[in-house]
Design an enzyme around this catalytic site. Structure first.
Site, PDB file in Angstrom:
ATOM      1  N   CYS A  92      97.985  38.815  -9.792  1.00  7.62           N
ATOM      2  CA  CYS A  92      97.896  37.747  -8.792  1.00  7.62           C
ATOM      3  C   CYS A  92      96.566  37.874  -8.036  1.00  7.62           C
ATOM      4  CB  CYS A  92      99.086  37.883  -7.844  1.00  7.62           C
ATOM      5  SG  CYS A  92      98.980  36.968  -6.326  1.00  7.62           S
ATOM      6  N   CYS A 142      96.896  38.289  -4.245  1.00  3.28           N
ATOM      7  CA  CYS A 142      97.397  39.639  -3.943  1.00  3.28           C
ATOM      8  C   CYS A 142      96.251  40.637  -3.877  1.00  3.28           C
ATOM      9  CB  CYS A 142      98.402  40.088  -4.993  1.00  3.28           C
ATOM     10  SG  CYS A 142      99.885  39.090  -5.067  1.00  3.28           S
TER      11      CYS A 142
END
Length: 142
Positions: free
Chosen positions: A71, A74
């Site tokens: 991600c 993230c």
């Protein structure tokens, strides 16, 4: 030199289709965000699942950080969480990899990564979905 009328009609239809698709995309994205915020409001006050990861979150405040290794947002939040976990003493930080701990993420009701969950005495107090800043997390921990 003039453009044939049939070509103008095709171009108008093409641009109408593009416009409709763009509007549908925007409506879809805002719809997802509204759904996430509605779902996160319903989770506030909910007790944490009884798992070994959350035992140290039963007393006082704590932070649960749910991420996925692939991600991109993230990867922006990860250094912030690491920095705060070193700086803020007395507040336990729990990191959960959503790709590995799917069942635990489902129990928490998390729909997207990155998600930062602020807990207090074993209950969910605040849910922050998406990339968040260091200042936002610090403010929520006060």
């Amino acid at each position: 030199m003039s453009v044939p009328e049939s070509l103008l009609k095709v171009a108008a239809i093409f641009f109408d289709i593009i416009f409709v698709l763009l509007v549908a995309y925007v409506v879809f994205i805002f719809g997802i965000r509204i759904f996430w915020s509605f779902k996160s409001k319903r989770l506030k006050g909910k007790e944490l699942p009884e798992t070994k990861e959350f035992l140290r979150l039963k007393k006082g405040k704590g932070v649960i950080y749910i991420y996925a290794p692939n991600c991109k947002p993230c990867k922006l939040v990860d250094p912030v969480i690491k920095k705060l976990s070193k700086e803020i003493k007395g507040v336990p930080f729990v990191r959960i990899n959503a790709a590995e701990d799917v069942e635990l993420v489902r129990k928490l009701g998390v729909l997207a990564t990155p998600t930062v969950i602020i807990t207090e005495r074993g209950r969910i107090r605040e849910i922050l979905i998406g990339p968040v800043t260091e200042g936002t997390i610090r403010e929520k921990l006060k």
